[in-house]
Design an enzyme around this catalytic site. Structure first.
Site: not given
Length: 164
Positions: A11, A54, A83-84
């Site tokens: 992101t 991700s 971040t996931d």
């Protein structure tokens, strides 16, 4: 100071594609260029690999990231990552006992929409690298830098929290 940046997409890098009408991960590092333009006294090597959200990363992608870290020219490394699944990739790097100082960071809001989070998280990672001599795998997110096994994304709150 010399720092390698492994840019994997996420992101942090997403931009709106007006033709497709959606956010997508580009195959460049324009988001980083904006931050690095104001970063002095540091020499950067930028290595673009994977270029995915991700959630779309595979174990093969994670091994590609590991190889990029191993092959980069510096002992201090920042990995821009979605971040996931940053927890999965950073855990793999830690498990492989990488002998460098590796700090993962990213953003939950694209740099192209709001520069604050991405800039803050990147700056946090860079500041940590300028201070520490400790080898290991860390995550810099939302005001803290800790061992990668101690920071988890709380999806309900939309933030990263330290787990003891």
């Amino acid at each position: 100071m010399h720092v390698s940046i492994i840019n994997t997409g996420g992101t942090f890098n997403k931009r709106y594609n007006p033709i497709k009408g959606q956010l997508e991960v580009p195959l460049d590092h324009k988001a980083l260029e904006k931050i690095l333009a104001s970063t002095h006294n540091v020499e950067f090597e930028i290595i673009d690999v994977v270029s995915k959200d991700s959630l779309d990363m595979t174990n093969e992608d994670r091994l590609t990231i590991y190889e990029a870290i191993q092959n980069c020219s510096n002992e201090k490394v920042i990995v821009i990552h979605g971040t996931d699944t940053v927890d999965l990739t950073s855990a793999l790097i830690k498990e492989k006992k990488c002998e460098k100082t590796v700090v993962f960071t990213g953003a939950m809001v694209p740099m192209s929409i709001d520069e604050v989070e991405a800039t803050m998280n990147f700056s946090l990672a860079l500041g940590y690298l300028s201070h520490t001599t400790q080898k290991g795998t860390f995550i810099a997110m939302h005001g803290v830098v800790v061992d990668c096994s101690k920071l988890v994304k709380n999806r309900a709150l939309g933030q990263f929290l330290i787990q003891e």
